[in-house]
Design a protein around this motif. Structure first.
Motif, short mmCIF file in Angstrom:
data_model
loop_
_atom_site.label_atom_id
_atom_site.label_comp_id
_atom_site.label_asym_id
_atom_site.label_seq_id
_atom_site.Cartn_x
_atom_site.Cartn_y
_atom_site.Cartn_z
N SER A 86 -74.43 66.19 -55.06
CA SER A 86 -75.38 65.64 -56.05
C SER A 86 -74.65 64.99 -57.22
CB SER A 86 -76.35 66.72 -56.53
OG SER A 86 -75.68 67.91 -56.78
N VAL A 87 -73.50 65.58 -57.63
CA VAL A 87 -72.73 64.94 -58.70
C VAL A 87 -72.28 63.55 -58.27
CG1 VAL A 87 -70.56 65.03 -59.98
CG2 VAL A 87 -71.93 67.09 -59.73
N ILE A 88 -71.75 63.48 -57.04
CA ILE A 88 -71.25 62.19 -56.56
C ILE A 88 -72.39 61.18 -56.43
CG2 ILE A 88 -70.12 61.04 -54.61
CD1 ILE A 88 -68.59 63.63 -54.14
N VAL A 89 -73.55 61.65 -55.93
CA VAL A 89 -74.68 60.73 -55.76
C VAL A 89 -75.12 60.16 -57.11
CG1 VAL A 89 -77.14 60.63 -55.17
CG2 VAL A 89 -75.51 61.69 -53.59
N ILE A 90 -75.23 61.04 -58.11
CA ILE A 90 -75.64 60.56 -59.44
C ILE A 90 -74.65 59.51 -59.95
CG2 ILE A 90 -75.91 61.23 -61.86
CD1 ILE A 90 -76.87 63.98 -60.81
N LEU A 91 -73.35 59.82 -59.80
CA LEU A 91 -72.32 58.91 -60.28
C LEU A 91 -72.42 57.56 -59.58
CD1 LEU A 91 -69.77 58.97 -62.12
CD2 LEU A 91 -68.46 59.26 -60.02
N ILE A 92 -72.51 57.62 -58.25
CA ILE A 92 -72.57 56.36 -57.49
C ILE A 92 -73.84 55.58 -57.84
CG2 ILE A 92 -72.82 55.40 -55.16
CD1 ILE A 92 -70.88 57.48 -54.18
N ILE A 152 -75.50 55.51 -60.71
CA ILE A 152 -75.36 54.83 -62.01
C ILE A 152 -74.41 53.64 -61.89
CG2 ILE A 152 -74.55 55.09 -64.38
CD1 ILE A 152 -75.30 58.03 -64.21
N LEU A 153 -73.23 53.91 -61.33
CA LEU A 153 -72.24 52.84 -61.19
C LEU A 153 -72.81 51.70 -60.37
CD1 LEU A 153 -68.72 54.43 -60.56
CD2 LEU A 153 -69.51 53.04 -62.49
N GLY A 154 -73.45 52.05 -59.24
CA GLY A 154 -73.99 51.04 -58.35
C GLY A 154 -75.04 50.20 -59.05
N TYR A 155 -75.94 50.86 -59.78
CA TYR A 155 -77.00 50.14 -60.48
C TYR A 155 -76.41 49.13 -61.48
CZ TYR A 155 -81.06 49.28 -63.43
OH TYR A 155 -82.05 48.68 -64.13
N ILE A 156 -75.46 49.62 -62.28
CA ILE A 156 -74.87 48.74 -63.31
C ILE A 156 -74.12 47.58 -62.66
CG2 ILE A 156 -73.16 48.60 -65.16
CD1 ILE A 156 -73.87 51.54 -65.78
N LEU A 157 -73.31 47.90 -61.68
CA LEU A 157 -72.50 46.84 -61.06
C LEU A 157 -73.40 45.87 -60.29
CD1 LEU A 157 -69.40 48.89 -59.85
CD2 LEU A 157 -69.57 47.36 -61.82
N PHE A 158 -74.37 46.41 -59.56
CA PHE A 158 -75.26 45.57 -58.75
C PHE A 158 -76.03 44.59 -59.64
CE2 PHE A 158 -79.15 44.79 -56.27
CZ PHE A 158 -78.57 44.42 -55.06
N SER A 163 -72.43 45.09 -69.57
CA SER A 163 -72.28 46.48 -69.14
C SER A 163 -71.37 46.57 -67.94
CB SER A 163 -73.64 47.08 -68.79
OG SER A 163 -74.53 46.92 -69.85
N ALA A 164 -71.55 45.65 -67.02
CA ALA A 164 -70.70 45.66 -65.82
C ALA A 164 -69.24 45.45 -66.21
CB ALA A 164 -71.16 44.59 -64.85
N VAL A 165 -68.99 44.48 -67.12
CA VAL A 165 -67.61 44.23 -67.56
C VAL A 165 -67.03 45.49 -68.20
CG1 VAL A 165 -66.18 42.93 -69.19
CG2 VAL A 165 -67.94 41.75 -67.87
N LEU A 166 -67.84 46.13 -69.05
CA LEU A 166 -67.39 47.35 -69.74
C LEU A 166 -67.00 48.43 -68.73
CD1 LEU A 166 -67.33 48.17 -72.76
CD2 LEU A 166 -69.47 49.35 -72.37
N ILE A 167 -67.88 48.62 -67.76
CA ILE A 167 -67.62 49.66 -66.75
C ILE A 167 -66.36 49.32 -65.94
CG2 ILE A 167 -68.47 50.54 -64.54
CD1 ILE A 167 -69.89 51.90 -66.64
#
Lengths: 295, 264
Positions: free
Chosen positions: A20-26, A28-34, A266-270
């Motif tokens: 669940s930790v990994i899913v949450i992380l992915i 968030i990251l996926g949403y921002i990057l996508f 946001s994507a650049v920041l991440i």
């Protein structure tokens, strides 16, 4: 239930939690990057922000973030190193040392917006530094120093005492032992901590709104005179950073493409923070191998 | 544990030249009195062993001799070396440690290359000529019987060596400083028998040029390699004599019990 079943059950629970930790992380990251990456272009990274019309970039904000980061590290690293070395190598085991340690811990849990307001009152108003990169860098130093000090102290403590005894027994002074034997052995850990804290500085907004300001005046990237008001290196100019820009675009911007700009920023920041984190591991390992002469 | 009279002792006179001597040495850890009135003379170019049960103070005593107990414990009394009391607060301890080297129980090479391990302290002591450094590097590694094993890999990390090799590197690192006296604190206790016998051989050749004081748990080791032996019990030096006498004709009851295994 027998031991085997309990073990299976516990393993299952632990796996579920980790996943669940990994899913949450992915997520968030996926949403921002996508959402953000498709809008990142060379033009976006290299043109100035627009206040009213669409098509603005983040050139100045990106540079300000990096410049502020470098200045903050220049200010906080020597202090953090000194404090860390003192706490790990020289401080006696008594209540004063404990008091210092507790203070450092309390300082590290200070909300960044409080640090920002404190910086505003002290540096911007009282010391008359104005909204400037310097005010921002000092405020970020307050914000960064506790964790940096802690990290340096822990890294130094991680070096076995046997190393110190070896140095002492060869007639080296404590200072030489610390700087030439203990510090190099702790360097990978210190470097990793430094780069991770760089990621935190890079993404910080609340502490900067009231210190480095929210405006990005047009600067001349060919003017290397640090004292000139139009120079990009002038530390006394106000400077909106990327994280502050995202906040501002989302709250008070009137540009029609505000949503696009904040997603892409946001994507650049991440991405930059990801580069810091991966770079920390890579550099840390590389440095360790170099210093210990393995390979 | 059997009760012994700790005030009785048999300390033999050393007629040979002395490397080091202690006069009324006392050590305190806070309020805990750890070493009582230690009066010992260590002969030159001999191996002296310090034996005794765990916690008897032999390591504590050894660490006083090059001031490694500074900031750890309070050490009173005199330690005479070349007519100087090196336990005095006026003494430059860094200079003392250049003359009296130390090797520890667990191998502790620096996280640097083999070569750098040896020459680092030399450079710090102001030796900068390349020839001199190279010569001392080779000499010390040869003396520690490590040269043949590492001569092609001098730039490799010292951490990649085996435990026994690391310990011989630590011995080499100490003797590269050309000390007078070498203190060894159970140097072989963390090593396998083959490495141990290599270290013992090394010590036998080293005693031609160095006075060696070694703490050991291992009675066979003490009897194999040392010329003199001191037996410590609960912070008191009970007996000090030639190793042959300590092991075959002990004068004191505790010593006899300890070397014959009837102790405790």
């Amino acid at each position: 239930m027998n031991a085997k079943k309990i073990d299976h059950l516990a393993t299952g629970v632990i796996y579920t939690l980790v996943i669940s930790v990994i899913v949450i992380l992915i997520a968030i990251l996926g949403y921002i990057l996508f959402n953000g990456v498709p809008d990142i272009s060379w033009h976006f990274l290299t043109s100035a922000a627009q206040s009213f019309s669409a098509g603005g970039g983040i050139r100045d904000q990106l540079f300000n973030s990096l410049y502020l980061l470098i200045l903050t590290i220049i200010v906080s690293l020597p202090i953090g190193l000194g404090a860390g070395i003192y706490l790990s190598e020289y401080a006696p085991n008594n209540w004063t040392t404990e008091l210092i340690r507790t203070s450092v811990e309390v300082l590290s849990s200070l909300p960044s917006v409080v640090v920002g307001l404190f910086g505003y009152l002290l540096f911007v108003i009282k010391l008359n530094l104005g909204f400037s990169i310097l005010s921002g860098a000092i405020a970020l130093t307050f914000f960064n120093l506790p964790l940096l000090t802690r990290n340096i102290e822990e890294s130094l403590r991680g070096v076995p005492d046997l190393q110190r005894e070896a140095g002492m027994s060869l007639g080296l002074s404590s200072w030489k032992t610390t700087t030439k034997i203990v510090l190099p052995a702790a360097l990978p850990g210190i470097l990793t901590g430094l780069i991770l804290s760089a990621g935190r500085i890079f993404g910080e907004a609340a502490a900067l709104i009231y210190t480095a300001g929210q405006s990005a005046p047009t600067v001349d990237y060919t003017n290397w005179n640090i004292f000139s008001t139009t120079s990009f290196l002038n530390p006394m100019r106000p400077a909106e950073t990327l994280a502050v820009h995202i906040w501002k675009v989302n709250t008070e911007s009137v540009t029609p493409d505000a949503h696009l700009i904040s997603s892409a920023s946001s994507a650049v920041l991440i991405i930059v923070i990801l580069i810091f984190n991966l770079g920390a591991r890579f550099l840390g390992n590389k440095l360790y191998n170099k210093i210990t002469a393995s390979k | 544990m059997k009760e012994y009279n700790l005030t009785d002792s048999y300390i033999t006179d050393i007629t040979e030249k002395k490397a080091l001597s202690t006069d009324n040495l006392q050590v305190y850890y806070g309020d805990n009195h750890a070493i009582f009135d230690a009066n010992l003379n260590f002969p030159r170019y001999k191996i002296t062993a310090l034996i005794g049960a765990s916690g008897c103070g032999k390591s504590t005593f050894l660490r006083c001799l090059n001031r490694m107990n500074d900031k750890v414990a309070r050490v009173d009394g005199e330690i005479m070396y070349r007519n100087t009391d090196i336990n005095s607060s006026k003494i430059n301890v860094y200079e003392v440690r250049k003359h009296i080297g130390m090797v520890f129980q667990r191998p502790n090479p620096f996280a640097k290359s083999i070569k750098e391990n040896i020459i680092f302290a030399l450079k710090n002591a102001g030796i900068n000529q390349k020839d001199e450094l190279e010569e001392r590097l080779e000499q010390s590694l040869k003396s520690a019987a490590l040269w043949d094993e590492v001569k092609d890999n001098l730039n490799k990390s010292a951490l990649a060596l085996s435990g026994g090799q690391q310990q011989r590197l630590c011995i080499a690192r100490s003797i590269a400083m050309k000390p007078d006296i070498l203190l060894l604190d159970e140097p072989a206790s963390a090593l396998d028998p083959i490495s141990t016998s290599k270290i013992e051989e090394t010590l036998q050749t080293l005693k031609k040029d160095y006075s060696i004081i070694i703490v050991t748990h291992n009675l066979q080791q003490a009897s194999r390699i040392s010329d003199y032996t001191a037996f410590l019990h609960l912070g008191h030096i009970i007996e000090y004599n030639s190793t042959v006498n300590v092991f075959t004709h002990p004068k004191m009851r505790p010593t006899e019990d300890y070397v014959s295994g009837n102790f405790g």
